[in-house]
Design a protein around this motif. Structure first.
Motif, PDB file in Angstrom:
ATOM      1  N   PRO A   1       2.367 -12.483   1.550  1.00  0.00           N
ATOM      2  CA  PRO A   1       2.493 -12.277  -0.019  1.00  0.00           C
ATOM      3  C   PRO A   1       1.232 -12.932  -0.559  1.00  0.00           C
ATOM      4  CG  PRO A   1       4.401 -13.715   0.878  1.00  0.00           C
ATOM      5  CD  PRO A   1       3.739 -13.121   1.923  1.00  0.00           C
ATOM      6  N   ARG A   2       0.676 -14.004   0.128  1.00  0.00           N
ATOM      7  CA  ARG A   2      -0.834 -14.356  -0.297  1.00  0.00           C
ATOM      8  C   ARG A   2      -1.882 -13.407  -0.173  1.00  0.00           C
ATOM      9  NH1 ARG A   2      -1.866 -19.242   3.668  1.00  0.00           N
ATOM     10  NH2 ARG A   2      -0.758 -17.757   4.875  1.00  0.00           N
ATOM     11  N   MET A   3      -1.871 -12.359   0.705  1.00  0.00           N
ATOM     12  CA  MET A   3      -2.812 -11.238   0.924  1.00  0.00           C
ATOM     13  C   MET A   3      -2.798 -10.454  -0.308  1.00  0.00           C
ATOM     14  SD  MET A   3      -5.322 -10.258   2.279  1.00  0.00           S
ATOM     15  CE  MET A   3      -5.330 -10.648   4.034  1.00  0.00           C
ATOM     16  N   SER A   4      -1.542 -10.123  -0.760  1.00  0.00           N
ATOM     17  CA  SER A   4      -0.933  -8.979  -2.184  1.00  0.00           C
ATOM     18  C   SER A   4      -1.662  -9.943  -3.094  1.00  0.00           C
ATOM     19  CB  SER A   4       0.353  -8.753  -2.050  1.00  0.00           C
ATOM     20  OG  SER A   4       0.772  -8.095  -0.830  1.00  0.00           O
ATOM     21  N   ARG A   5      -1.440 -11.171  -3.458  1.00  0.00           N
ATOM     22  CA  ARG A   5      -1.940 -11.778  -4.559  1.00  0.00           C
ATOM     23  C   ARG A   5      -3.485 -11.768  -4.484  1.00  0.00           C
ATOM     24  NH1 ARG A   5       1.783 -15.816  -3.882  1.00  0.00           N
ATOM     25  NH2 ARG A   5       0.333 -17.220  -2.968  1.00  0.00           N
ATOM     26  N   ILE A   6      -3.995 -12.122  -3.510  1.00  0.00           N
ATOM     27  CA  ILE A   6      -5.508 -12.118  -3.315  1.00  0.00           C
ATOM     28  C   ILE A   6      -6.045 -10.696  -3.864  1.00  0.00           C
ATOM     29  CG2 ILE A   6      -7.716 -12.141  -1.906  1.00  0.00           C
ATOM     30  CD1 ILE A   6      -5.966 -14.594  -0.322  1.00  0.00           C
ATOM     31  N   ALA A   7      -5.652  -9.529  -3.245  1.00  0.00           N
ATOM     32  CA  ALA A   7      -5.885  -8.346  -3.460  1.00  0.00           C
ATOM     33  C   ALA A   7      -6.079  -7.979  -4.851  1.00  0.00           C
ATOM     34  CB  ALA A   7      -5.204  -7.336  -2.595  1.00  0.00           C
ATOM     35  N   GLY A   8      -4.772  -8.205  -5.393  1.00  0.00           N
ATOM     36  CA  GLY A   8      -4.788  -7.933  -7.036  1.00  0.00           C
ATOM     37  C   GLY A   8      -5.491  -8.684  -7.730  1.00  0.00           C
ATOM     38  N   THR A   9      -5.685 -10.002  -7.693  1.00  0.00           N
ATOM     39  CA  THR A   9      -6.736 -10.815  -8.203  1.00  0.00           C
ATOM     40  C   THR A   9      -8.034 -10.254  -8.167  1.00  0.00           C
ATOM     41  OG1 THR A   9      -5.120 -12.720  -7.859  1.00  0.00           O
ATOM     42  CG2 THR A   9      -7.551 -13.251  -8.649  1.00  0.00           C
TER      43      THR A   9
END
Length: 103
Positions: A32-40
């Protein structure tokens, strides 16, 4: 280096970056951290491109009707207007400012 060399280097780097993405394990992409980073990162990139296209004219700073259009679109977004209304508000603001002589 001339312009064409820089263009070829940037194309090669972009292609290498894309190929590098295939080497990332699938388990890392499910985090989930990777998804958050990619979205940001996506939001940051789009915001910087928007600002750059608004206030830059070549290599000079240009404060013209585009800045007013961006402000009007931002206000429309604050009021959670539909996308078409945001675009029309920005276009109307730019047209109005240009009619007033602020180009």
């Amino acid at each position: 280096m001339n312009l064409w060399m820089w263009l070829l280097v940037s194309c090669a780097l972009a292609y290498a970056w894309k190929l590098l993405g295939y080497l990332i394990p699938a388990s890392a992409l499910r985090d989930p951290r990777m998804s958050r980073i990619a979205g940001t990162m996506t939001i940051g990139l789009l915001a910087s491109l928007t600002i750059l296209n608004t206030v830059a004219s070549g290599q000079a700073l240009a404060l013209d009707a585009r800045l007013g259009a961006l402000a009007a679109a931002g206000v429309a977004l604050l009021f959670r207007a539909p996308f078409l209304v945001v675009v029309i508000a920005g276009a109307a603001a730019a047209a109005g400012l240009r009619m007033l002589g602020w180009s």
